[in-house]
Write a protein that holds these residues in place. Structure first.
Motif, PDB file in Angstrom:
ATOM      1  N   ASP A 185      17.242   7.137  -8.586  1.00  0.00           N
ATOM      2  CA  ASP A 185      16.378   6.320  -7.735  1.00  0.00           C
ATOM      3  C   ASP A 185      16.285   4.917  -8.327  1.00  0.00           C
ATOM      4  O   ASP A 185      16.176   4.751  -9.540  1.00  0.00           O
ATOM      5  CB  ASP A 185      14.969   6.915  -7.632  1.00  0.00           C
ATOM      6  N   ASN A 186      16.327   3.923  -7.473  1.00  0.00           N
ATOM      7  CA  ASN A 186      16.231   2.538  -7.913  1.00  0.00           C
ATOM      8  C   ASN A 186      14.762   2.136  -7.956  1.00  0.00           C
ATOM      9  O   ASN A 186      14.177   1.818  -6.912  1.00  0.00           O
ATOM     10  CB  ASN A 186      17.028   1.631  -6.976  1.00  0.00           C
ATOM     11  N   LEU A 187      14.179   2.146  -9.133  1.00  0.00           N
ATOM     12  CA  LEU A 187      12.765   1.826  -9.276  1.00  0.00           C
ATOM     13  C   LEU A 187      12.466   0.360  -8.998  1.00  0.00           C
ATOM     14  O   LEU A 187      11.318  -0.023  -8.852  1.00  0.00           O
ATOM     15  CB  LEU A 187      12.265   2.217 -10.661  1.00  0.00           C
ATOM     16  N   ARG A 188      13.500  -0.446  -8.909  1.00  0.00           N
ATOM     17  CA  ARG A 188      13.335  -1.862  -8.594  1.00  0.00           C
ATOM     18  C   ARG A 188      13.360  -2.119  -7.086  1.00  0.00           C
ATOM     19  O   ARG A 188      13.132  -3.239  -6.645  1.00  0.00           O
ATOM     20  CB  ARG A 188      14.428  -2.664  -9.288  1.00  0.00           C
ATOM     21  N   ASP A 189      13.667  -1.090  -6.303  1.00  0.00           N
ATOM     22  CA  ASP A 189      13.657  -1.197  -4.847  1.00  0.00           C
ATOM     23  C   ASP A 189      13.161   0.119  -4.259  1.00  0.00           C
ATOM     24  O   ASP A 189      13.928   1.040  -4.040  1.00  0.00           O
ATOM     25  CB  ASP A 189      15.051  -1.524  -4.300  1.00  0.00           C
ATOM     26  N   LEU A 190      11.885   0.193  -4.046  1.00  0.00           N
ATOM     27  CA  LEU A 190      11.261   1.375  -3.446  1.00  0.00           C
ATOM     28  C   LEU A 190      10.651   0.977  -2.104  1.00  0.00           C
ATOM     29  O   LEU A 190       9.519   1.335  -1.772  1.00  0.00           O
ATOM     30  CB  LEU A 190      10.210   1.961  -4.393  1.00  0.00           C
ATOM     31  N   SER A 191      11.423   0.209  -1.343  1.00  0.00           N
ATOM     32  CA  SER A 191      10.962  -0.295  -0.046  1.00  0.00           C
ATOM     33  C   SER A 191      10.503   0.825   0.873  1.00  0.00           C
ATOM     34  O   SER A 191       9.556   0.662   1.642  1.00  0.00           O
ATOM     35  CB  SER A 191      12.077  -1.088   0.655  1.00  0.00           C
ATOM     36  N   VAL A 192      11.156   1.963   0.783  1.00  0.00           N
ATOM     37  CA  VAL A 192      10.838   3.094   1.656  1.00  0.00           C
ATOM     38  C   VAL A 192       9.398   3.583   1.433  1.00  0.00           C
ATOM     39  O   VAL A 192       8.810   4.190   2.325  1.00  0.00           O
ATOM     40  CB  VAL A 192      11.876   4.225   1.486  1.00  0.00           C
ATOM     41  N   VAL A 193       8.815   3.279   0.282  1.00  0.00           N
ATOM     42  CA  VAL A 193       7.422   3.644   0.005  1.00  0.00           C
ATOM     43  C   VAL A 193       6.568   2.403  -0.265  1.00  0.00           C
ATOM     44  O   VAL A 193       5.544   2.469  -0.931  1.00  0.00           O
ATOM     45  CB  VAL A 193       7.307   4.672  -1.150  1.00  0.00           C
TER      46      VAL A 193
END
Length: 137
Positions: free
Chosen positions: A62-70
């Motif tokens: 998981d990309n912790l720098r891009d969690l746009s979905v949440v």
């Protein structure tokens, strides 16, 4: 990434043995504490975190720098760009994970759970989580 909004979500994770027993038990404890905190006295199956903010378990890859979905946009740094209400380091049965609570509004906040093995190869994220947890101590 796994999201937990209902008791059924937890049951599915347990049945599929997605996570270790200690971690799954911890997630169940957290869910029940939230149910109690929101003063819900109905059946476990009826309670949902939809309107309060739910639990998100981040996994390796998981990309912790891009969690746009949440709701944590890449442009703002994702989890690393958030201003967490608190970060807690939990250790049980030789396992370690982090609980990161991010408040979005007065009525809505998300709890992110980050197993240490999910970030083992990302020194920047590991350092950020350690620093945030140490600031809480």
């Amino acid at each position: 990434m796994r999201t937990i909004k209902t008791h059924a979500d937890l049951r599915c994770l347990r049945q599929a043995q997605v996570f270790s027993e200690p971690f799954t038990s911890y997630l169940e404890e957290e869910f029940l504490q939230l149910k109690e905190a929101f003063d819900f006295d109905g059946a476990d199956e009826q309670f949902t975190l939809d309107m309060y903010g739910y639990m998100v378990v981040l996994e390796k890859g998981d990309n912790l720098r891009d969690l746009s979905v949440v709701g944590l946009r890449r442009e703002e740094g994702g989890l690393l760009g958030s201003l967490p209400e608190f970060v807690e380091k939990i250790e049980r049965d030789g396992e370690r994970w982090y609980k990161v609570v991010v408040i979005y509004t007065n009525e809505y906040g998300m709890a992110f759970f980050v197993p240490a093995e999910a970030i083992a190869d990302d020194e920047q994220v590991a350092s950020w989580l350690e620093e945030q947890a140490d600031n809480q101590a």
